[in-house]
Design a protein around this motif. Structure first.
Motif, PDB file in Angstrom:
ATOM      1  N   PRO A  89       0.785  -1.242  -0.009  1.00 50.96           N
ATOM      2  CA  PRO A  89      -0.047   0.087   0.107  1.00 50.96           C
ATOM      3  C   PRO A  89       0.798   1.399   0.098  1.00 50.96           C
ATOM      4  O   PRO A  89       0.464   2.228  -0.648  1.00 50.96           O
ATOM      5  CB  PRO A  89      -0.902  -0.160   1.208  1.00 50.96           C
ATOM      6  CG  PRO A  89      -0.532  -1.276   1.891  1.00 50.96           C
ATOM      7  CD  PRO A  89       0.634  -1.848   0.952  1.00 50.96           C
ATOM      8  N   GLU A  90       1.858   1.465   0.736  1.00 49.45           N
ATOM      9  CA  GLU A  90       2.925   2.607   0.752  1.00 49.45           C
ATOM     10  C   GLU A  90       3.298   2.830  -0.659  1.00 49.45           C
ATOM     11  O   GLU A  90       3.444   3.854  -1.131  1.00 49.45           O
ATOM     12  CB  GLU A  90       3.811   2.426   1.582  1.00 49.45           C
ATOM     13  CG  GLU A  90       3.419   2.252   3.073  1.00 49.45           C
ATOM     14  CD  GLU A  90       2.935   0.692   3.387  1.00 49.45           C
ATOM     15  OE1 GLU A  90       2.698   0.596   4.751  1.00 49.45           O
ATOM     16  OE2 GLU A  90       3.433  -0.018   2.708  1.00 49.45           O
ATOM     17  N   LEU A  91       3.807   1.714  -1.264  1.00 43.15           N
ATOM     18  CA  LEU A  91       4.596   1.965  -2.735  1.00 43.15           C
ATOM     19  C   LEU A  91       3.396   2.387  -3.506  1.00 43.15           C
ATOM     20  O   LEU A  91       3.496   3.271  -4.298  1.00 43.15           O
ATOM     21  CB  LEU A  91       4.960   0.794  -3.118  1.00 43.15           C
ATOM     22  CG  LEU A  91       5.714   0.644  -4.631  1.00 43.15           C
ATOM     23  CD1 LEU A  91       6.853   1.864  -4.410  1.00 43.15           C
ATOM     24  CD2 LEU A  91       6.528  -0.437  -4.711  1.00 43.15           C
ATOM     25  N   LEU A  92       2.191   1.815  -3.395  1.00 46.05           N
ATOM     26  CA  LEU A  92       1.059   2.138  -4.427  1.00 46.05           C
ATOM     27  C   LEU A  92       0.553   3.623  -4.141  1.00 46.05           C
ATOM     28  O   LEU A  92       0.399   4.362  -4.964  1.00 46.05           O
ATOM     29  CB  LEU A  92      -0.194   1.300  -4.177  1.00 46.05           C
ATOM     30  CG  LEU A  92      -1.283   1.600  -5.096  1.00 46.05           C
ATOM     31  CD1 LEU A  92      -1.391   1.617  -6.399  1.00 46.05           C
ATOM     32  CD2 LEU A  92      -2.488   0.560  -4.638  1.00 46.05           C
ATOM     33  N   ALA A  93       0.540   3.836  -2.938  1.00 46.52           N
ATOM     34  CA  ALA A  93      -0.009   5.403  -2.578  1.00 46.52           C
ATOM     35  C   ALA A  93       1.289   6.365  -3.109  1.00 46.52           C
ATOM     36  O   ALA A  93       0.887   7.493  -3.519  1.00 46.52           O
ATOM     37  CB  ALA A  93      -0.235   5.470  -1.333  1.00 46.52           C
ATOM     38  N   SER A  94       2.527   6.053  -3.290  1.00 46.33           N
ATOM     39  CA  SER A  94       3.510   7.000  -3.537  1.00 46.33           C
ATOM     40  C   SER A  94       3.483   7.018  -5.040  1.00 46.33           C
ATOM     41  O   SER A  94       3.548   8.095  -5.963  1.00 46.33           O
ATOM     42  CB  SER A  94       4.782   6.378  -3.164  1.00 46.33           C
ATOM     43  OG  SER A  94       4.869   6.441  -1.901  1.00 46.33           O
ATOM     44  N   TRP A  95       2.964   6.064  -5.789  1.00 44.84           N
ATOM     45  CA  TRP A  95       3.123   5.604  -7.460  1.00 44.84           C
ATOM     46  C   TRP A  95       1.978   6.303  -7.884  1.00 44.84           C
ATOM     47  O   TRP A  95       2.083   7.130  -9.015  1.00 44.84           O
ATOM     48  CB  TRP A  95       3.292   4.491  -7.858  1.00 44.84           C
ATOM     49  CG  TRP A  95       3.034   3.861  -9.118  1.00 44.84           C
ATOM     50  CD1 TRP A  95       4.008   4.202 -10.091  1.00 44.84           C
ATOM     51  CD2 TRP A  95       2.056   3.302  -9.765  1.00 44.84           C
ATOM     52  NE1 TRP A  95       3.437   3.890 -11.439  1.00 44.84           N
ATOM     53  CE2 TRP A  95       2.394   3.247 -11.107  1.00 44.84           C
ATOM     54  CE3 TRP A  95       0.935   2.708  -9.437  1.00 44.84           C
ATOM     55  CZ2 TRP A  95       1.371   2.563 -11.968  1.00 44.84           C
ATOM     56  CZ3 TRP A  95       0.077   1.933 -10.076  1.00 44.84           C
ATOM     57  CH2 TRP A  95       0.439   1.922 -11.370  1.00 44.84           C
ATOM     58  N   LEU A  96       0.783   6.424  -7.296  1.00 42.96           N
ATOM     59  CA  LEU A  96      -0.555   6.978  -7.782  1.00 42.96           C
ATOM     60  C   LEU A  96      -0.508   8.301  -8.532  1.00 42.96           C
ATOM     61  O   LEU A  96      -1.120   8.522  -9.650  1.00 42.96           O
ATOM     62  CB  LEU A  96      -1.707   6.566  -6.850  1.00 42.96           C
ATOM     63  CG  LEU A  96      -2.136   5.163  -6.673  1.00 42.96           C
ATOM     64  CD1 LEU A  96      -3.188   5.035  -5.717  1.00 42.96           C
ATOM     65  CD2 LEU A  96      -2.643   4.570  -8.222  1.00 42.96           C
ATOM     66  N   PRO A  97       0.003   9.195  -7.752  1.00 47.44           N
ATOM     67  CA  PRO A  97      -0.172  10.610  -8.069  1.00 47.44           C
ATOM     68  C   PRO A  97       0.780  10.744  -9.550  1.00 47.44           C
ATOM     69  O   PRO A  97       0.410  11.474 -10.468  1.00 47.44           O
ATOM     70  CB  PRO A  97       0.593  11.405  -7.088  1.00 47.44           C
ATOM     71  CG  PRO A  97       0.408  10.661  -5.719  1.00 47.44           C
ATOM     72  CD  PRO A  97       0.616   9.166  -6.322  1.00 47.44           C
ATOM     73  N   LEU A  98       1.800   9.935  -9.576  1.00 43.56           N
ATOM     74  CA  LEU A  98       2.650  10.236 -10.928  1.00 43.56           C
ATOM     75  C   LEU A  98       1.894   9.513 -12.029  1.00 43.56           C
ATOM     76  O   LEU A  98       1.662  10.066 -12.930  1.00 43.56           O
ATOM     77  CB  LEU A  98       3.938   9.250 -10.913  1.00 43.56           C
ATOM     78  CG  LEU A  98       4.876   9.287 -11.943  1.00 43.56           C
ATOM     79  CD1 LEU A  98       5.248  10.537 -12.542  1.00 43.56           C
ATOM     80  CD2 LEU A  98       6.087   8.343 -11.853  1.00 43.56           C
ATOM     81  N   MET A  99       1.310   8.274 -11.576  1.00 44.18           N
ATOM     82  CA  MET A  99       0.626   7.621 -12.675  1.00 44.18           C
ATOM     83  C   MET A  99      -0.745   8.273 -12.989  1.00 44.18           C
ATOM     84  O   MET A  99      -0.744   8.568 -14.455  1.00 44.18           O
ATOM     85  CB  MET A  99       0.134   6.237 -12.081  1.00 44.18           C
ATOM     86  CG  MET A  99      -0.539   5.206 -12.881  1.00 44.18           C
ATOM     87  SD  MET A  99       0.189   5.055 -14.366  1.00 44.18           S
ATOM     88  CE  MET A  99      -0.779   3.806 -15.364  1.00 44.18           C
TER      89      MET A  99
END
Length: 182
Positions: free
Chosen positions: A33-43
């Protein structure tokens, strides 16, 4: 994180229509979840906004999907753009001829000079992690600096997604159309 994942799924459904088991991709990513939350804004920024016009962005994603043989990226970008009235994102629509051209790549004679430059940039950056001087010159003649930078982010991001879901053996089910039903 469940709310964020729900938002991601809602966005995917809105942009691409019902994807069935293709929704397993964000569920797979949500295992961290932490990695996903960090990646979502860029994506979110590079996939649905940014400096590249929608059609150019979808060409970059589609060619990257083809080069990486990524059924997930192919079906979530080519399929909706071919099978929805008005195309994806309010106007991106690929004809059968354009899909065939995407598969051939920048050497297809049907591309405009602008599209051919973009696709040559995709191919070289995907395959080499770099671009030769002629490709860079052609890109600079047709695109601004922000658009070229986004091209590299798009290629890198969609290559990463395809590689991750393949490596993690994400199950998309037997009815997932993938590349065989281009």
């Amino acid at each position: 994180m469940k709310e964020s994942l729900g938002t991601v799924l809602d966005t995917v459904r809105k942009e691409s229509g019902p994807l069935g088991q293709a929704e397993n991709m964000p569920l797979t990513f949500a295992r961290h979840p932490e990695l996903l939350a960090s990646w979502l804004p860029l994506m979110g920024f590079i996939a649905y906004g940014g400096a590249l016009p929608s059609r150019m962005r979808e060409l970059v994603i589609a060619r990257t999907a083809w080069l990486g043989q990524s059924p997930l990226n192919w079906v979530t970008h080519i399929y909706p753009a071919r099978h929805t009235k008005g195309g994806k994102e309010g106007g991106v629509y690929f004809t059968e001829d354009e899909v065939a051209q995407i598969i051939v790549g920048p050497s297809d004679e049907g591309w405009s000079p602008q599209d051919a430059a973009l696709l040559a940039g995709v191919d070289q950056f995907y395959k080499l992690g770099d671009m030769d001087d002629e490709t860079w010159k052609n890109l600079r003649e047709n695109y601004d600096e922000k658009q070229i930078i986004e091209l590299m982010y798009l290629v890198t991001n969609y290559r990463m997604v395809g590689d991750i879901v393949r490596t993690l053996r994400t199950d998309f089910g037997p009815d997932f159309p993938g590349l065989r039903q281009r």
